[in-house]
Motif scaffolding. Structure first.
Motif, PDB file in Angstrom:
ATOM      1  N   GLU A 208       3.826  14.705  -8.022  1.00  9.26           N
ATOM      2  CA  GLU A 208       3.924  15.563  -6.984  1.00  9.26           C
ATOM      3  C   GLU A 208       5.133  15.386  -6.169  1.00  9.26           C
ATOM      4  O   GLU A 208       5.844  16.481  -5.826  1.00  9.26           O
ATOM      5  CB  GLU A 208       2.838  15.419  -5.994  1.00  9.26           C
ATOM      6  CG  GLU A 208       1.336  15.817  -6.548  1.00  9.26           C
ATOM      7  CD  GLU A 208       0.522  14.574  -7.090  1.00  9.26           C
ATOM      8  OE1 GLU A 208       1.146  13.722  -7.544  1.00  9.26           O
ATOM      9  OE2 GLU A 208      -0.667  14.736  -7.263  1.00  9.26           O
TER      10      GLU A 208
ATOM     11  N   GLU B 147      -0.721   7.454   2.271  1.00 12.10           N
ATOM     12  CA  GLU B 147      -1.442   6.334   2.202  1.00 12.10           C
ATOM     13  C   GLU B 147      -2.882   6.755   2.985  1.00 12.10           C
ATOM     14  O   GLU B 147      -4.175   6.345   2.457  1.00 12.10           O
ATOM     15  CB  GLU B 147      -0.909   5.326   3.225  1.00 12.10           C
ATOM     16  CG  GLU B 147      -0.136   4.178   2.523  1.00 12.10           C
ATOM     17  CD  GLU B 147       0.165   3.271   3.410  1.00 12.10           C
ATOM     18  OE1 GLU B 147      -0.236   1.816   3.490  1.00 12.10           O
ATOM     19  OE2 GLU B 147       1.254   3.363   4.325  1.00 12.10           O
TER      20      GLU B 147
ATOM     21  N   SER C  19       0.836  -1.270   0.060  1.00  9.08           N
ATOM     22  CA  SER C  19      -0.062  -0.046   0.125  1.00  9.08           C
ATOM     23  C   SER C  19       0.876   1.314  -0.187  1.00  9.08           C
ATOM     24  O   SER C  19       0.522   2.291  -0.594  1.00  9.08           O
ATOM     25  CB  SER C  19      -0.974  -0.063   1.172  1.00  9.08           C
ATOM     26  OG  SER C  19      -0.349  -0.008   2.167  1.00  9.08           O
TER      27      SER C  19
ATOM     28  N   THR D  12       3.957   5.651  -5.637  1.00  6.70           N
ATOM     29  CA  THR D  12       4.111   5.702  -6.991  1.00  6.70           C
ATOM     30  C   THR D  12       2.772   6.511  -7.822  1.00  6.70           C
ATOM     31  O   THR D  12       2.722   7.044  -8.791  1.00  6.70           O
ATOM     32  CB  THR D  12       4.103   4.249  -7.713  1.00  6.70           C
ATOM     33  OG1 THR D  12       3.131   3.572  -7.406  1.00  6.70           O
ATOM     34  CG2 THR D  12       5.362   3.579  -7.434  1.00  6.70           C
ATOM     35  N   ALA D  13       1.809   6.385  -7.094  1.00  7.16           N
ATOM     36  CA  ALA D  13       0.644   7.352  -7.472  1.00  7.16           C
ATOM     37  C   ALA D  13       0.734   8.684  -7.521  1.00  7.16           C
ATOM     38  O   ALA D  13       0.201   9.330  -8.350  1.00  7.16           O
ATOM     39  CB  ALA D  13      -0.737   6.853  -6.570  1.00  7.16           C
ATOM     40  N   ARG D  14       1.669   9.187  -6.641  1.00  8.25           N
ATOM     41  CA  ARG D  14       1.999  10.532  -6.248  1.00  8.25           C
ATOM     42  C   ARG D  14       3.296  10.941  -6.923  1.00  8.25           C
ATOM     43  O   ARG D  14       4.045  11.978  -6.589  1.00  8.25           O
ATOM     44  CB  ARG D  14       1.896  11.036  -5.052  1.00  8.25           C
ATOM     45  CG  ARG D  14       0.268  10.875  -4.298  1.00  8.25           C
ATOM     46  CD  ARG D  14      -0.513  11.757  -4.841  1.00  8.25           C
ATOM     47  NE  ARG D  14      -1.873  11.871  -4.191  1.00  8.25           N
ATOM     48  CZ  ARG D  14      -3.006  12.379  -4.259  1.00  8.25           C
ATOM     49  NH1 ARG D  14      -2.806  13.458  -5.221  1.00  8.25           N
ATOM     50  NH2 ARG D  14      -4.234  12.191  -3.798  1.00  8.25           N
TER      51      ARG D  14
ATOM     52  N   ARG E 262      -7.864   8.775  -2.234  1.00  9.04           N
ATOM     53  CA  ARG E 262      -7.413   8.907  -3.664  1.00  9.04           C
ATOM     54  C   ARG E 262      -7.886  10.064  -4.533  1.00  9.04           C
ATOM     55  O   ARG E 262      -7.214  10.542  -5.513  1.00  9.04           O
ATOM     56  CB  ARG E 262      -7.994   7.532  -4.224  1.00  9.04           C
ATOM     57  CG  ARG E 262      -7.366   6.126  -3.841  1.00  9.04           C
ATOM     58  CD  ARG E 262      -5.936   5.751  -4.504  1.00  9.04           C
ATOM     59  NE  ARG E 262      -6.297   5.476  -5.820  1.00  9.04           N
ATOM     60  CZ  ARG E 262      -5.203   5.460  -6.702  1.00  9.04           C
ATOM     61  NH1 ARG E 262      -4.087   5.837  -6.205  1.00  9.04           N
ATOM     62  NH2 ARG E 262      -5.478   5.032  -7.947  1.00  9.04           N
TER      63      ARG E 262
ATOM     64  N   GLU F 241      11.129   5.636  -8.880  1.00  4.29           N
ATOM     65  CA  GLU F 241      10.211   4.853  -9.732  1.00  4.29           C
ATOM     66  C   GLU F 241      10.160   3.622  -9.017  1.00  4.29           C
ATOM     67  O   GLU F 241      10.976   3.256  -8.068  1.00  4.29           O
ATOM     68  CB  GLU F 241      11.083   4.933 -11.033  1.00  4.29           C
ATOM     69  CG  GLU F 241      12.617   4.202 -10.756  1.00  4.29           C
ATOM     70  CD  GLU F 241      13.266   4.273 -12.092  1.00  4.29           C
ATOM     71  OE1 GLU F 241      13.432   3.146 -12.815  1.00  4.29           O
ATOM     72  OE2 GLU F 241      14.003   5.338 -12.636  1.00  4.29           O
ATOM     73  N   SER F 242       9.188   3.045  -9.608  1.00  4.65           N
ATOM     74  CA  SER F 242       8.978   1.451  -8.960  1.00  4.65           C
ATOM     75  C   SER F 242       9.945   0.578  -9.639  1.00  4.65           C
ATOM     76  O   SER F 242      10.543   0.911 -10.720  1.00  4.65           O
ATOM     77  CB  SER F 242       7.597   0.955  -9.629  1.00  4.65           C
ATOM     78  OG  SER F 242       7.555  -0.086  -9.258  1.00  4.65           O
TER      79      SER F 242
ATOM     80  N   HIS G 111       3.851   1.453  -1.252  1.00  4.59           N
ATOM     81  CA  HIS G 111       4.482   1.403  -2.759  1.00  4.59           C
ATOM     82  C   HIS G 111       3.620   2.025  -3.473  1.00  4.59           C
ATOM     83  O   HIS G 111       3.919   3.065  -4.601  1.00  4.59           O
ATOM     84  CB  HIS G 111       4.719  -0.071  -3.024  1.00  4.59           C
ATOM     85  CG  HIS G 111       5.396   0.020  -4.312  1.00  4.59           C
ATOM     86  ND1 HIS G 111       4.651  -0.121  -5.763  1.00  4.59           N
ATOM     87  CD2 HIS G 111       6.573   0.134  -4.860  1.00  4.59           C
ATOM     88  CE1 HIS G 111       5.448  -0.194  -6.585  1.00  4.59           C
ATOM     89  NE2 HIS G 111       6.436  -0.110  -6.209  1.00  4.59           N
ATOM     90  N   GLN G 112       2.283   1.887  -3.765  1.00  2.00           N
ATOM     91  CA  GLN G 112       1.094   2.026  -4.407  1.00  2.00           C
ATOM     92  C   GLN G 112       1.055   3.505  -4.277  1.00  2.00           C
ATOM     93  O   GLN G 112       0.710   4.510  -5.208  1.00  2.00           O
ATOM     94  CB  GLN G 112      -0.196   1.491  -3.956  1.00  2.00           C
ATOM     95  CG  GLN G 112      -1.425   2.071  -4.900  1.00  2.00           C
ATOM     96  CD  GLN G 112      -1.163   2.267  -6.370  1.00  2.00           C
ATOM     97  OE1 GLN G 112      -0.599   1.376  -6.942  1.00  2.00           O
ATOM     98  NE2 GLN G 112      -1.989   3.223  -6.982  1.00  2.00           N
ATOM     99  N   ALA G 113       0.962   4.231  -2.751  1.00  2.00           N
ATOM    100  CA  ALA G 113       0.779   5.671  -2.545  1.00  2.00           C
ATOM    101  C   ALA G 113       1.816   6.443  -3.166  1.00  2.00           C
ATOM    102  O   ALA G 113       1.612   7.526  -3.564  1.00  2.00           O
ATOM    103  CB  ALA G 113       0.822   5.720  -1.026  1.00  2.00           C
TER     104      ALA G 113
END
Length: 189
Positions: free
Chosen positions: A73, A115, A62, A68-70, A119, A82-83, A64-66
């Motif tokens: 910003e 997190e 979670s 990479t999604a931002r 979203r 980067e992932s 990691h997702q938070a």
């Protein structure tokens, strides 16, 4: 305000015409840096420092997702990520105002902050959270001795901030004892 010294390398003791102030050096410096970061962001982006050797950091799925999604910003703040697999992040640049050794802790704190952010949250909300966390990790710490010049600098910068009574996380910057309160406690009035 005129600094008199430090108490336990954590609080600046200062005086002015009103009385005595006890200033939390970390919280005060955090407020100053937060406003500086937000000011620079309105002009574009923060200065980044490219790492000679990228850091690879592991996070929960979670977090990691938070992050990479931002990523866009975060890049405005100087974090280039980067992932790097299912849960790893490769960090290639960091904000110039952060020490390299503070970057992994700052990125983990950012992941925790992001997190908890909805979203659909506005970009401005995310930017303020990232700015607050970045400022917190870049600010002088408690139990850190300051020179007279550094204390003076923090107090002058604090005076120039728009909202100097609390840090971006809501903690108070200072405790004030007015001259009247002091005189009353010593039975002078």
């Amino acid at each position: 305000m005129i600094p008199l010294g430090q108490f336990r390398d954590t609080f600046i003791i200062a005086i002015d015409d009103e009385g005595v102030a006890i200033i939390d050096q970390h919280v005060a410096h955090e407020r100053v840096l937060f406003e500086r970061v937000m000011e620079r962001l309105t002009a574009g982006r923060l200065e980044a420092q490219r790492l000679l050797v990228p850091l690879v950091l592991d996070f929960s799925p979670s977090a990691h997702q938070a992050l990479t999604a931002r990523a866009a910003e975060l890049e405005r703040f100087g974090f280039e990520i980067e992932s790097f697999g299912a849960t790893a992040i490769k960090l290639t640049a960091v904000p110039a105002l952060l020490k390299t050794e503070d970057c992994s802790r700052a990125l983990q704190a950012l992941a925790d902050d992001l997190e908890g952010l909805d979203r659909g949250a506005q970009v401005q909300d995310a930017l303020q959270r990232i700015a607050a966390t970045t400022a917190c990790h870049a600010a002088v710490k408690a139990n850190y001795p300051l020179t007279y010049e550094k204390m003076t600098h923090i107090l002058e910068e604090l005076r120039a901030t728009a909202y100097s009574t609390v840090c971006p996380h809501g903690r108070p910057v200072m405790l004030r004892l007015t001259r009247r309160e002091i005189e009353k406690n010593f039975d002078r009035i």
